[in-house]
Enzyme design. Structure first.
Site, mmCIF file in Angstrom:
data_model
loop_
_atom_site.group_PDB
_atom_site.id
_atom_site.type_symbol
_atom_site.label_atom_id
_atom_site.label_comp_id
_atom_site.label_asym_id
_atom_site.label_seq_id
_atom_site.Cartn_x
_atom_site.Cartn_y
_atom_site.Cartn_z
ATOM 1 C CD GLU A 1 -10.755 1.925 0.107
ATOM 2 O OE1 GLU A 1 -11.554 1.570 -0.753
ATOM 3 O OE2 GLU A 1 -9.558 1.588 0.096
ATOM 4 C CB CYS B 1 -6.479 -0.378 9.365
ATOM 5 S SG CYS B 1 -5.276 0.340 8.266
ATOM 6 C CB CYS C 1 -0.342 8.602 -0.057
ATOM 7 S SG CYS C 1 1.183 8.617 0.905
ATOM 8 C CB CYS D 1 2.071 1.871 -1.838
ATOM 9 S SG CYS D 1 0.600 2.301 -0.869
ATOM 10 N N GLY E 1 -2.631 7.331 3.268
ATOM 11 C CA GLY E 1 -1.959 8.575 3.629
ATOM 12 C C GLY E 1 -0.749 8.390 4.523
ATOM 13 C CD GLU E 2 4.010 9.320 6.564
ATOM 14 O OE1 GLU E 2 4.230 8.188 6.117
ATOM 15 O OE2 GLU E 2 4.149 9.612 7.778
ATOM 16 C CG ASN F 1 -1.268 -7.400 0.286
ATOM 17 O OD1 ASN F 1 -1.398 -8.615 0.372
ATOM 18 N ND2 ASN F 1 -1.096 -6.619 1.333
#
Ligand code: SAH
Length: 360
Positions: free
Chosen positions: A102, A115, A122, A129, A176-177, A309
């Site tokens: 995304e 973003c 991940c 998360c 992801g990282e 969130n």
């Protein structure tokens, strides 16, 4: 030139030019018997005119156009779905190797931020998360990362009503990282910063990391961009519980590494951004704010408090606004520039930590 740069991810043997940063592009043109400056010309067509058709590149000789057509492609991954929030945020789902990642466009009064995702899923599994809950499917290629920006910029710039602010800032805060896909992320950053590429200033590009210390140490010799650290806890006890990466690289090791990066960086003159997600009764007490101020005493930093969130099946609750304000006021009193991050695109699940590539 790197071997994998020559491989096309699209099943044929053509080179996808979206994988090449400026130096690689120069080398590529020399390797096919052309002049280096063709790199400037082609990149101009790709990144300033959003052109993917060699036939339309009128200042390139017809012979070279034909040659490029035979051996290259300019191909971004497809944006398969678009969802718009009432606050103007847009989320795109991007198809990469039969998976979805995304990309989120966040317009603001004076700037617009894109973003981007760096991995499919991940591996870090931070407990708060949503992305960490999906199965990890691999790293994105440079063309997949750059393609997110390229497609998004094309859509924004082609808005028939010219109402959308062109992208001014890029943040690696999607799925992801980024530091676990270091090489492709750095090569993408090179294209983002280069004057023939997207030509965005290093002050407007931010890489966010949960703190992969060896990669962060390497990063300083590779590229200079804004750094954001997902700290989220004032001590190792709490951080170990919510971010298992802390058991490998603890807060002290991470902050040393951040200091080393800051010493070299020019992009981070205003300090590193410290991200701190506000989890009710977990990390949001007054003494946590004091502890946070203490550990950051020697690190020039700006603190972003992020209301947590919600996502399905999560055990957490966000701190309420009163607690967040109180937490912020303590940090401000201690001299830290502190903001409470506005969560954008919640109605379309486009906010921090909500990206899971689900079918929308
Ligand atoms: N892996 C990188 C990039 C992700 S950036 C990193 O950890 O920095 C996404 C940011 O949103 C990170 O700071 C992440 O910790 C935070 N985040 C994750 N889940 C969240 C949630 N549910 N609510 C608010 N912020 C969240």
């Amino acid at each position: 030139m790197d071997n994998d740069v020559h491989k096309s991810p699209y099943g044929d043997n053509k080179i996808n030019l979206l994988n090449l940063h400026y130096t690689q592009m120069c080398k590529f043109f020399v390797s096919i018997g052309e002049k280096k400056f063709c790199a400037d010309q082609i990149m101009h067509w790709i990144y300033h005119k959003y052109c993917d058709d060699f036939n339309k590149m009128t200042n390139i000789s017809t012979v070279l156009r034909k040659k490029l057509h035979d051996i290259c492609v300019i191909k971004a991954p497809n944006f398969v779905k678009e969802k718009k929030s009432i606050d103007g945020t847009i989320k795109w789902q991007v198809a990469v190797n039969n998976h979805l990642v995304e990309t989120v466009y966040i317009p603001e009064k004076t700037r617009s931020t894109l973003c981007v995702s760096s991995q499919i899923g991940c591996v870090l599994e931070c407990t708060f998360c949503a992305t960490g809950k999906m199965v990890f499917k691999g790293n994105l290629k440079v063309s997949d990362i750059i393609g997110q920006i390229w497609n998004a910029a094309k859509i924004i710039n082609n808005d028939p009503f010219k109402k959308k602010r062109p992208i001014t800032n890029i943040v690696f805060m999607g799925m992801g990282e980024p530091l676990l896909n270091l090489k492709n992320v750095v090569n993408s950053l090179k294209i983002i910063l280069n004057y023939c590429g997207f030509n965005i200033s290093k002050n407007k590009v931010t890489l966010s990391t949960a703190g992969i210390v060896p990669a962060l140490d390497q990063l300083s010799s590779m590229i200079d961009v804004n750094l954001a650290i997902s700290l989220h806890a004032p001590n190792n006890l709490i951080r170990n519980k919510i971010m298992s990466i802390n058991k490998k690289y603890n807060i002290q090791d991470l902050l040393y590494s951040v200091s080393r990066y800051l010493n070299i960086s020019k992009a981070n003159r205003g300090g590193v951004t410290i991200e701190y997600v506000m989890l009710d009764r977990i990390n949001d007490e007054v003494f946590h704010a004091e502890e946070l101020a203490f550990i950051l005493k020697k690190i020039p930093s700006k603190i972003n408090l992020i209301p947590w969130n919600i996502f399905t099946h999560s055990i957490y609750k966000s701190s309420d606004f009163v607690r967040i304000k109180k937490f912020a006021s303590i940090l401000i009193k201690k001299g830290f520039f502190t903001i409470i991050r506005k969560n954008r695109g919640i109605d379309i699940k486009a906010a921090c930590g909500q990206l899971i590539g689900e079918i929308i």
